[in-house]
Every structure is written in structure tokens, then in C-alpha cells.
Design a protein around this motif. Structure first.
Motif, PDB file in Angstrom:
ATOM      1  N   ALA A 456      -1.399  -1.472   5.608  1.00 28.85           N
ATOM      2  CA  ALA A 456      -0.267  -1.256   6.508  1.00 28.85           C
ATOM      3  C   ALA A 456       0.990  -1.938   5.990  1.00 28.85           C
ATOM      4  O   ALA A 456       2.111  -1.451   6.193  1.00 28.85           O
ATOM      5  CB  ALA A 456      -0.616  -1.768   7.906  1.00 28.85           C
ATOM      6  N   LYS A 457       0.831  -3.072   5.310  1.00 23.47           N
ATOM      7  CA  LYS A 457       1.992  -3.777   4.771  1.00 23.47           C
ATOM      8  C   LYS A 457       2.693  -2.938   3.711  1.00 23.47           C
ATOM      9  O   LYS A 457       3.936  -2.910   3.638  1.00 23.47           O
ATOM     10  CB  LYS A 457       1.542  -5.126   4.178  1.00 23.47           C
ATOM     11  CG  LYS A 457       2.678  -6.024   3.710  1.00 23.47           C
ATOM     12  CD  LYS A 457       3.601  -6.395   4.876  1.00 23.47           C
ATOM     13  CE  LYS A 457       4.517  -7.545   4.529  1.00 23.47           C
ATOM     14  NZ  LYS A 457       3.792  -8.823   4.472  1.00 23.47           N
ATOM     15  N   ASP A 458       1.930  -2.238   2.907  1.00 21.46           N
ATOM     16  CA  ASP A 458       2.530  -1.358   1.909  1.00 21.46           C
ATOM     17  C   ASP A 458       3.266  -0.209   2.587  1.00 21.46           C
ATOM     18  O   ASP A 458       4.350   0.187   2.146  1.00 21.46           O
ATOM     19  CB  ASP A 458       1.455  -0.826   0.957  1.00 21.46           C
ATOM     20  CG  ASP A 458       0.758  -1.933   0.198  1.00 21.46           C
ATOM     21  OD1 ASP A 458       1.439  -2.628  -0.583  1.00 21.46           O
ATOM     22  OD2 ASP A 458      -0.453  -2.119   0.402  1.00 21.46           O
ATOM     23  N   PHE A 459       2.676   0.319   3.666  1.00 26.90           N
ATOM     24  CA  PHE A 459       3.353   1.379   4.418  1.00 26.90           C
ATOM     25  C   PHE A 459       4.711   0.899   4.925  1.00 26.90           C
ATOM     26  O   PHE A 459       5.721   1.579   4.790  1.00 26.90           O
ATOM     27  CB  PHE A 459       2.501   1.821   5.613  1.00 26.90           C
ATOM     28  CG  PHE A 459       1.299   2.658   5.275  1.00 26.90           C
ATOM     29  CD1 PHE A 459       1.144   3.233   4.025  1.00 26.90           C
ATOM     30  CD2 PHE A 459       0.307   2.875   6.224  1.00 26.90           C
ATOM     31  CE1 PHE A 459       0.023   4.008   3.719  1.00 26.90           C
ATOM     32  CE2 PHE A 459      -0.807   3.651   5.944  1.00 26.90           C
ATOM     33  CZ  PHE A 459      -0.954   4.210   4.685  1.00 26.90           C
ATOM     34  N   LEU A 464      10.705   0.412   4.896  1.00 25.76           N
ATOM     35  CA  LEU A 464      11.890  -0.446   4.815  1.00 25.76           C
ATOM     36  C   LEU A 464      12.776  -0.108   3.624  1.00 25.76           C
ATOM     37  O   LEU A 464      13.983  -0.380   3.644  1.00 25.76           O
ATOM     38  CB  LEU A 464      11.464  -1.917   4.733  1.00 25.76           C
ATOM     39  CG  LEU A 464      11.045  -2.554   6.056  1.00 25.76           C
ATOM     40  CD1 LEU A 464      10.199  -3.794   5.805  1.00 25.76           C
ATOM     41  CD2 LEU A 464      12.279  -2.914   6.875  1.00 25.76           C
ATOM     42  N   SER A 465      12.208   0.494   2.599  1.00 25.66           N
ATOM     43  CA  SER A 465      12.982   0.827   1.397  1.00 25.66           C
ATOM     44  C   SER A 465      13.717   2.155   1.523  1.00 25.66           C
ATOM     45  O   SER A 465      14.544   2.485   0.660  1.00 25.66           O
ATOM     46  CB  SER A 465      12.054   0.880   0.170  1.00 25.66           C
ATOM     47  OG  SER A 465      11.240   2.055   0.196  1.00 25.66           O
ATOM     48  N   LEU A 466      13.445   2.918   2.584  1.00 29.97           N
ATOM     49  CA  LEU A 466      14.065   4.228   2.740  1.00 29.97           C
ATOM     50  C   LEU A 466      15.559   4.101   3.029  1.00 29.97           C
ATOM     51  O   LEU A 466      15.996   3.193   3.739  1.00 29.97           O
ATOM     52  CB  LEU A 466      13.384   5.005   3.871  1.00 29.97           C
ATOM     53  CG  LEU A 466      11.880   5.288   3.725  1.00 29.97           C
ATOM     54  CD1 LEU A 466      11.352   5.968   4.974  1.00 29.97           C
ATOM     55  CD2 LEU A 466      11.616   6.137   2.485  1.00 29.97           C
ATOM     56  N   ARG A 494      -2.233  -1.939  12.546  1.00 33.12           N
ATOM     57  CA  ARG A 494      -1.104  -1.322  13.242  1.00 33.12           C
ATOM     58  C   ARG A 494      -0.089  -2.389  13.672  1.00 33.12           C
ATOM     59  O   ARG A 494       1.118  -2.150  13.673  1.00 33.12           O
ATOM     60  CB  ARG A 494      -1.595  -0.555  14.471  1.00 33.12           C
ATOM     61  CG  ARG A 494      -2.457   0.655  14.149  1.00 33.12           C
ATOM     62  CD  ARG A 494      -3.012   1.299  15.414  1.00 33.12           C
ATOM     63  NE  ARG A 494      -3.976   2.348  15.102  1.00 33.12           N
ATOM     64  CZ  ARG A 494      -4.597   3.098  16.010  1.00 33.12           C
ATOM     65  NH1 ARG A 494      -4.345   2.899  17.300  1.00 33.12           N
ATOM     66  NH2 ARG A 494      -5.452   4.025  15.636  1.00 33.12           N
ATOM     67  N   ALA A 495      -0.615  -3.564  14.034  1.00 28.21           N
ATOM     68  CA  ALA A 495       0.271  -4.654  14.462  1.00 28.21           C
ATOM     69  C   ALA A 495       1.200  -5.099  13.343  1.00 28.21           C
ATOM     70  O   ALA A 495       2.318  -5.555  13.602  1.00 28.21           O
ATOM     71  CB  ALA A 495      -0.547  -5.834  14.975  1.00 28.21           C
ATOM     72  N   THR A 496       0.767  -4.988  12.088  1.00 30.85           N
ATOM     73  CA  THR A 496       1.651  -5.310  10.970  1.00 30.85           C
ATOM     74  C   THR A 496       2.862  -4.387  10.984  1.00 30.85           C
ATOM     75  O   THR A 496       3.998  -4.816  10.747  1.00 30.85           O
ATOM     76  CB  THR A 496       0.896  -5.170   9.633  1.00 30.85           C
ATOM     77  OG1 THR A 496      -0.170  -6.119   9.598  1.00 30.85           O
ATOM     78  CG2 THR A 496       1.818  -5.392   8.446  1.00 30.85           C
ATOM     79  N   MET A 497       2.651  -3.116  11.299  1.00 27.59           N
ATOM     80  CA  MET A 497       3.739  -2.146  11.288  1.00 27.59           C
ATOM     81  C   MET A 497       4.637  -2.295  12.507  1.00 27.59           C
ATOM     82  O   MET A 497       5.866  -2.214  12.396  1.00 27.59           O
ATOM     83  CB  MET A 497       3.174  -0.731  11.207  1.00 27.59           C
ATOM     84  CG  MET A 497       2.375  -0.480   9.942  1.00 27.59           C
ATOM     85  SD  MET A 497       1.816   1.218   9.766  1.00 27.59           S
ATOM     86  CE  MET A 497       3.369   2.062   9.459  1.00 27.59           C
ATOM     87  N   THR A 498       4.050  -2.522  13.680  1.00 25.95           N
ATOM     88  CA  THR A 498       4.899  -2.690  14.865  1.00 25.95           C
ATOM     89  C   THR A 498       5.657  -4.014  14.792  1.00 25.95           C
ATOM     90  O   THR A 498       6.825  -4.091  15.166  1.00 25.95           O
ATOM     91  CB  THR A 498       4.071  -2.615  16.159  1.00 25.95           C
ATOM     92  OG1 THR A 498       3.020  -3.602  16.134  1.00 25.95           O
ATOM     93  CG2 THR A 498       3.450  -1.233  16.324  1.00 25.95           C
TER      94      THR A 498
END
Length: 720
Positions: A456-459, A464-466, A494-498
Motif C-alpha cells: 500500500a505504501k508503494d501505491f 503522491l507523484s501524480l 488500507r490504513a496506510t493509504m487513508t
């Protein structure tokens, strides 16, 4: 030493004081006023009904200098020395480049936030980095006679710390101008009475000493925000609200297809003050009002300042509104004494930080509020606020607010959660609601199946790079994550992404609750399946819901990433790095990467290394820090702690720690390279070194290799 802002109440933050200060014995007690079906404030403190509240003047005249925060440090130094930099508002292309992405870490570095009184006026911009230079010293801004501060895009990104705009105010800054301004920072400015604008044409008028209509600063704002600005801040506005002097626009949105976030807000928005008001059935972006909150929390960086506000403006012995739904945390500074410099100790900063803890403890005891504090038998905390809120308290469909920008963490189970500043916290103790302008939503769909070494961190580093995010178009919007690759993630992932919706600058992050959430709540809370399934029923976006933007990504195209030093948006695939990047420190922990599944990842990499006769590189210090005691016990049950120690990692108890330069894992030299699983890498946030962000898998593999490397689970001996 004398602890400023605690013992000396005359130095407490300059929020409006009562017309007659409440007696310490609490002679005036709160009274309940009910307004039928209106849903407005039902807990009214009688003394506030007697408070004299007036609007600020409808014209503003600013007399002083303008500070331009440029990329060129020499231009800033010249301004500090008394030079007024020319600025051509009609031909902006010829002007010097302004600093973009100024974070609150740069406005008020973490150690400065041990102060929460007017001492902060000596501090603003001392962490502002222009290249390798810090051009502004302590006291420079205040001495310079500046009334306006100008910068570029994404002003005030990062932490929700209200100390930043408060420091600017105390230094004399009355107006903050930026090309665009981050949501929490802007709201904190409004709550305190600091004016903000994106209109650079005001520069000439300020320099000319013209009277400027207050309407210039309220233009384009919603009805409630306009009135907050007119009353000079959130507290006087809320007092006027209790007295029936303000206008609350009714929400009259017709039935429509709604996003998940809109559905939750619709169920929580309070109707305007009217006996005939009906509950809100539908909302749309731009609707404004107050949302009832289910849970409120704060930590020791914010609680003391908020409690001073409360005690001065309401009364020490006046109960807060529903203490049972408030939580306090001692989670940020537990390990500060291990890393704070001798210079800062001599300045009394360690003693001051200790007073933050004591003040929070005192207020919690006084108010009967549950405090998750330090451990009694060993050094460490019960847990990081976000970790504990997810494991123990938050529920699908709720609205949660917290004194931290990473409050969206709990959006992983399908609730709306967002960060608020000190003044919002203090006011929520009175009203049990917060003001909201309904945000637009962005749907981020990640399709397909991810690679085994992608997390998820890579996602989120990819997101963030977009350009859409880096340009600021995602600011103040809800990030709704969806698609097969997201649905395949656990709640922890999922919590990493939120959580890192904060780095996007979003309002919050959320994932629709599903069977993974049901299983999580059964396992972690012991809840009944039928109860959870009923709770999540209907908690999904309607098929025809409207989005500001839909972003689609293919998981198969994403490989392990890092964010290069300076900003979480500096995402780059590891395979695109120019040669090997040796590291001295690896850090795995914080709310973002101290969860159960993060420990699974650290353990899998280190177990593979041990099988191949490898350990953590002799050139690397690898720190693994739990997010909570629950995660520590989980790791103990699974045998992970033994694996970590056998592999040569340092294991430490829960705390925010290195992420805020307050625990083991921080850098101490500018040439040190650190790889960390934390959520942000703004300049100076975790020490002076060069900080790369990465996933738990990448951090652990790099700790073993001694340089930044992808983890290859199919060939662990080569990759690790």
C-alpha cells in the motif's frame, strides 16, 4: 524554570477572554438548552450567553512590511536586514521565484511546538529551507515589522499544528498570501483570526497603506466561514452562534446519488437553528454547516494549548461536552530525552516538553477524560493515537476528528475522519461538532493485481507523484480508494493509504467497508458479525455518484518506490535511482508503518535474511517501533521480536518518535541517508539528514543490504 504558557497565564495564547473570568470554583455551571428538532447545540454554558461579542471592523488597514518567502535565501536575508523587496503584480513572470510547498514543519519545527504561548512569535520560519540554507533566525520576523507574508503553492502543507499560524500572528503577521493554501492551515488561520488570501493584487494595496474591505478576505468563502472571519475567529463566532446572532444556512439539497463520504456527512450534518428543521437527507459539495462528531481526540502537542483556551474562555471547573467521547494520548514525545541535543536541553526545551505531558494529565483528570498515557513498568506509550483509534474505537459510518493531520487513518474501516487544529479542538469540547464545507471527492481506482513486493505504501507514493496531486488539485478533497488491488488489501494496509491522504493535502481518505472490515472488527474488537454487517449496510458510493476526478492506475505497472528527500511527492521507482544509495539508518514504525501487517513485512524480510546467513548490515542502524501495545503483543505471539533481535534490529516501544524528530531513528548529520517507512520527509522533520520514504518491505531489505534495494521474495538472498 518557569514554564511559559502553563504557570504564567498572562502568556497563554491570545484568544478572546471572557467579559468576566469564571471563578475557579466553577460557580457558573453549564446549563442544558434544547431546541426541539433543530439539532443545534444542546449543551450551552450559561456564562457564554452573557458574553459581549462584536464583529471586527469591516475595513482593514495594514501598516508594515511585506515578507516574500523566495527560493533565493540571499533575498530573504536582505529583507531581514531591512530591505523591502520590489514586487511587480502586473508582470509576475519577472519576479523572483517564491518557495512552494512550505510545510508547517518549516514554519514551526517540532521542537518549537513545545511552546504554546506568545514565545512562538520568536519562531516563525526558522525551519524554512532554501537550498541548503536556513535564512531566517529566531526573532528575525518579529523584529522586521512584517504584517504580510507571501509564498507560492501549497502554503502550510503537512502537520495540523496550529502553532504555525499562531507563531506568525505573534510575530506581527496579519495576512498570509499564497498561490493556494492547504485546508487545515487555512482553517487554523481563520479560527485564530489571521487573514488569508490568494489574491496577489493585495500586495500593492498593503504597501500603499490603503484601507482594504474585509470582504476582500471573505470573498468566495461559504456563509459560515465568512462569519467566522468577520467575528475574528471560531470561538467568538460560536459564542455568537449560541446567542443566536449568526446565520446558519439550511442545507436544502435535493435527493441525489452520493459518494460514501457524502452519505456519512448527510447522516451527521446538523440542521440550521429552526424548530421546523428536518434531518439532512442529502448533501452535495459546497454545502456548509456543522457536523456532529462521534469521537474527538488530541495528543500532548495540542491538548495543553486547547485546555488553556478552554480554561481561560470557559472555566477550569466547567465540564466539557460529553467527556465519554473524548480521548487524550501521550504518544508524541515519549522518547524525546534520548535524542534531544544538549543545546536544546540547556534552552529548557526538555523541561518544557515534560510540562506538556503534565498539563494534559491534569486536564484529563479534572475533566474525567480517558488518557492513553505512558507505560508504568517500562519506557514507552500505550500507543499512537491513530493506531489505538483504529484498533479500539472508530467504527464504520462515524465522523471522527483529531488534533493530527493523519486522523484519516481510520478511514480504512469506512468512517469519515479528519484533522483539526487547536481552536477547533477546544471549540468541539463545547459544541461537540465542527464546521464543515462539504468537500468534493476524488476516486482513485487501482485495478489488477499487485506484485508480491509491492505494498500500500508503494501505491500511495505513486499517487503522491501524480501531477494532479503535486499541482494541488487534490487539496481539501476526499480521497476514495477503490478497485481490485485496494479491495485485496487488509485493513492495516488500507490504513496506510487513508493515513497518507494527509500528504496528498486531501480532506480525508476512505475505503468502503467490506468483508475485510467485518473480519477486522471481529478479530480486534470481538464484535458480532451481524452487528457489523448491519452497521456497514449501505456504506458505499452510489453508482452515479459525482467525482471531481477519477484516477485509474494499473497495479501491475507499479513496482517498489521511494520518495526522494524533501517531499513525499518526490516519488520514484527504486529501479530508476542512479546507482546504489548507501544508508546509515533504517526506520520502521509510526502510525503509518507500525501496524500488525507492517510487522509481518519486517519479519518476513528479516527471517529470509537469517535463513541465508545474513543480518542487518554493520553500516546500518535499523529501528523497529510498534504503533501500539496491541501490535507489540501480536509481534510477541508470532515470535517476531526474537526474529528482529536475532537479525540485529533495535526494537522499541510505541511512540511517534523519529517521525517528528523525537525518538531513536532520527538523523544527526546532514550527510546521513535514512530510509524510513514513515509518512513524510519534509526538510528537517526527522533530523538534518537525507530521508527517503519507502514501504516496510523496502526498508527492511535495505537495512540488510546496506543500501536502498527492492525486496525480492523469490530470491531473498540476492535482494537482501
Amino acid at each position: 524554570m518557569t514554564t511559559r504558557g502553563i504557570e504564567d497565564s498572562s502568556e497563554a495564547p491570545a484568544v478572546p477572554r471572557p467579559a468576566a473570568q469564571l471563578a475557579e470554583d466553577g460557580a457558573r455551571r453549564p446549563s442544558l438548552h434544547r431546541h426541539g428538532a433543530s439539532g443545534t447545540i444542546v449543551y450551552v454554558i450559561s456564562s457564554l450567553l452573557e458574553r459581549k461579542i462584536e464583529k471586527r471592523p469591516d475595513k482593514v488597514r495594514l501598516q508594515g512590511r511585506i515578507l516574500f518567502l523566495t527560493e533565493d535565501p540571499e533575498l530573504i536575508k536582505k529583507q531581514m536586514a531591512g530591505w523591502d523587496m520590489p514586487w511587480d503584480t502586473k508582470n509576475p513572470a519577472i519576479n523572483p521565484k517564491l518557495r512552494d510547498d512550505i510545510s508547517t514543519d518549516e514554519i514551526t519545527p517540532a521542537h518549537c511546538c513545545f511552546y504554546f504561548d506568545r514565545t512562538l512569535g520568536e519562531i516563525p520560519y526558522v525551519g524554512l529551507r532554501c537550498g541548503d540554507t536556513l535564512p531566517i533566525g529566531r526573532g528575525d520576523v518579529k523584529k522586521g515589522g512584517f504584517v504580510c507574508s507571501v509564498s507560492g503553492t501549497r502554503r502550510g502543507k503537512g502537520s495540523s499544528r496550529e502553532q504555525s499560524p499562531y507563531a506568525e500572528m505573534c510575530a506581527g503577521i496579519q495576512v498570509a498570501i499564497g498561490e493556494n493554501i492547504e485546508r487545515i492551515y487555512k482553517q487554523n488561520c481563520q479560527n485564530l483570526g489571521l487573514l488569508t488570501s490568494t489574491n496577489f493584487a493585495l500586495i500593492d494595496r498593503i504597501r500603499a497603506g490603503e484601507e482594504i474591505a474585509l470582504g476582500e478576505f471573505t470573498a468566495g468563502e461559504d456563509e459560515i466561514t465568512r462569519q467566522v472571519i468577520e467575528y475574528g475567529g471560531l470561538f467568538p463566532f460560536n459564542v455568537a452562534r449560541m446567542q443566536g446572532k449568526v446565520f446558519l444556512p439550511p442545507i436544502e439539497t435535493s435527493a441525489r446519488a452520493m459518494t460514501l463520504a457524502e452519505k456519512i456527512f448527510a447522516a451527521h450534518m446538523l440542521p440550521a437553528a429552526s424548530e421546523t428543521a428536518v434531518p439532512t437527507r442529502a448533501v452535495k459539495p459546497g454545502d456548509t454547516g456543522f457536523t456532529r462528531v462521534d469521537l474527538r481526540f488530541s495528543h500532548e502537542y495540542v491538548t495543553p494549548m486547547a485546555s488553556i483556551f478552554y480554561e481561560q474562555n470557559v472555566g477550569r471547573n466547567v465540564p466539557v461536552n460529553d467527556a465519554s467521547s473524548i480521548r487524550f494520548f501521550r504518544d508524541h514525545l515519549t522518547f524525546l530525552d534520548e535524542v534531544i541535543s544538549e543545546e536544546k536541553k540547556k534552552m529548557g526545551l526538555l523541561d518544557l516538553a515534560t510540562q506538556l505531558k503534565l498539563k494534559q494529565e491534569d486536564f484529563a483528570k479534572q475533566q474525567g477524560i480517558k488518557l492513553h498515557g505512558e507505560l508504568a513498568d517500562r519506557k514507552g506509550s500505550e500507543g499512537i493515537c491513530h493506531s489505538v483509534m483504529l484498533e479500539t474505537y472508530a467504527l464504520p459510518g462515524q465522523v471522527n476528528v483529531g488534533s493530527d493531520s493523519h486522523t484519516p487513518h481510520v478511514g480504512a474501516i469506512g468512517c469519515i475522519a479528519f484533522g483539526i487544529g487547536t481552536t477547533d479542538v477546544f471549540n468541539s469540547w463545547i459544541t461537540k461538532d465542527v464546521r464543515v464545507k462539504l468537500p468534493e471527492s476524488v476516486k482513485i481506482v487501482i485495478r489488477g493485481k499487485r506484485h508480491p513486493n509491492v505494498t500500500a505504501k508503494d501505491f500511495i507514493l505513486k499517487i503522491l507523484s501524480l501531477d494532479y496531486v503535486r499541482s494541488g488539485k487534490a487539496l481539501a478533497k476526499v480521497m476514495e480508494y477503490a478497485g481490485e488491488a485496494v479491495e485485496a488489501l487488509s485493513v492495516d494496509e488500507r490504513a496506510t493509504m487513508t493515513n497518507m491522504a494527509a500528504e496528498i493535502g486531501g480532506f480525508t481518505g476512505i475505503v468502503a467497508p467490506d468483508e475485510k472490515v467485518v473480519e477486522f472488527l471481529i478479530e480486534r474488537r470481538g464484535m458480532k458479525r451481524a452487528e457489523i454487517e448491519k452497521m456497514i449496510e449501505g456504506l458505499e458510493s452510489d453508482p452515479k455518484a459525482e467525482y471531481a476526478q477519477v484516477i485509474e492506475l494499473d497495479a501491475a505497472e507499479i513496482t517498489p518506490m521511494v520518495a526522494t528527500p524533501g517531499d513525499p511527492g518526490n516519488g520514484k521507482y527504486i529501479r530508476e535511482l542512479n546507482g546504489r544509495v548507501p544508508i546509515e539508518i533504517a526506520y520502521g514504525g509510526t502510525c503509518t508503518a507500525g501496524k500488525n501487517e507492517d510487522m509481518d513485512m519486517y519479519a518476513s524480510v528479516l527471517a529470509d535474511a537469517l535463513k541465508h546467513g545474513k543480518r542487518v548490515s554493520k553500516t546500518v542502524d535499523f529501528w523497529i517501533q510498534f504503533g501500539s501495545q496491541e501490535t507489540r503483543e501480536y509481534s510477541k505471539r508470532r515470535g517476531y521480536i526474537e526474529i528482529f533481535e536475532l537479525a540485529g534490529a533495535h526494537v522499541i516501544e510505541p511512540s511517534c518518535g523519529a517521525c517528528i524528530n523525537a525518538g531513536p531513528g532520527v538523523s544527526t548529520r546532514s550527510d546521513q541517508v535514512v530510509i524510513s517507512a514513515q509518512n513524510r520527509n519534509f526538510p528537517g522533520r526527522s533530523g538534518p539528514g537525507q530521508l527517503y520514504l519507502a514501504s516496510p518491505l523496502t526498508v527492511a531489505a535495505s537495512a540488510v543490504a546496506g543500501y536502498i534495494v527492492e525486496y525480492d521474495p523469490s530470491n531473498a538472498s540476492a535482494g537482501s
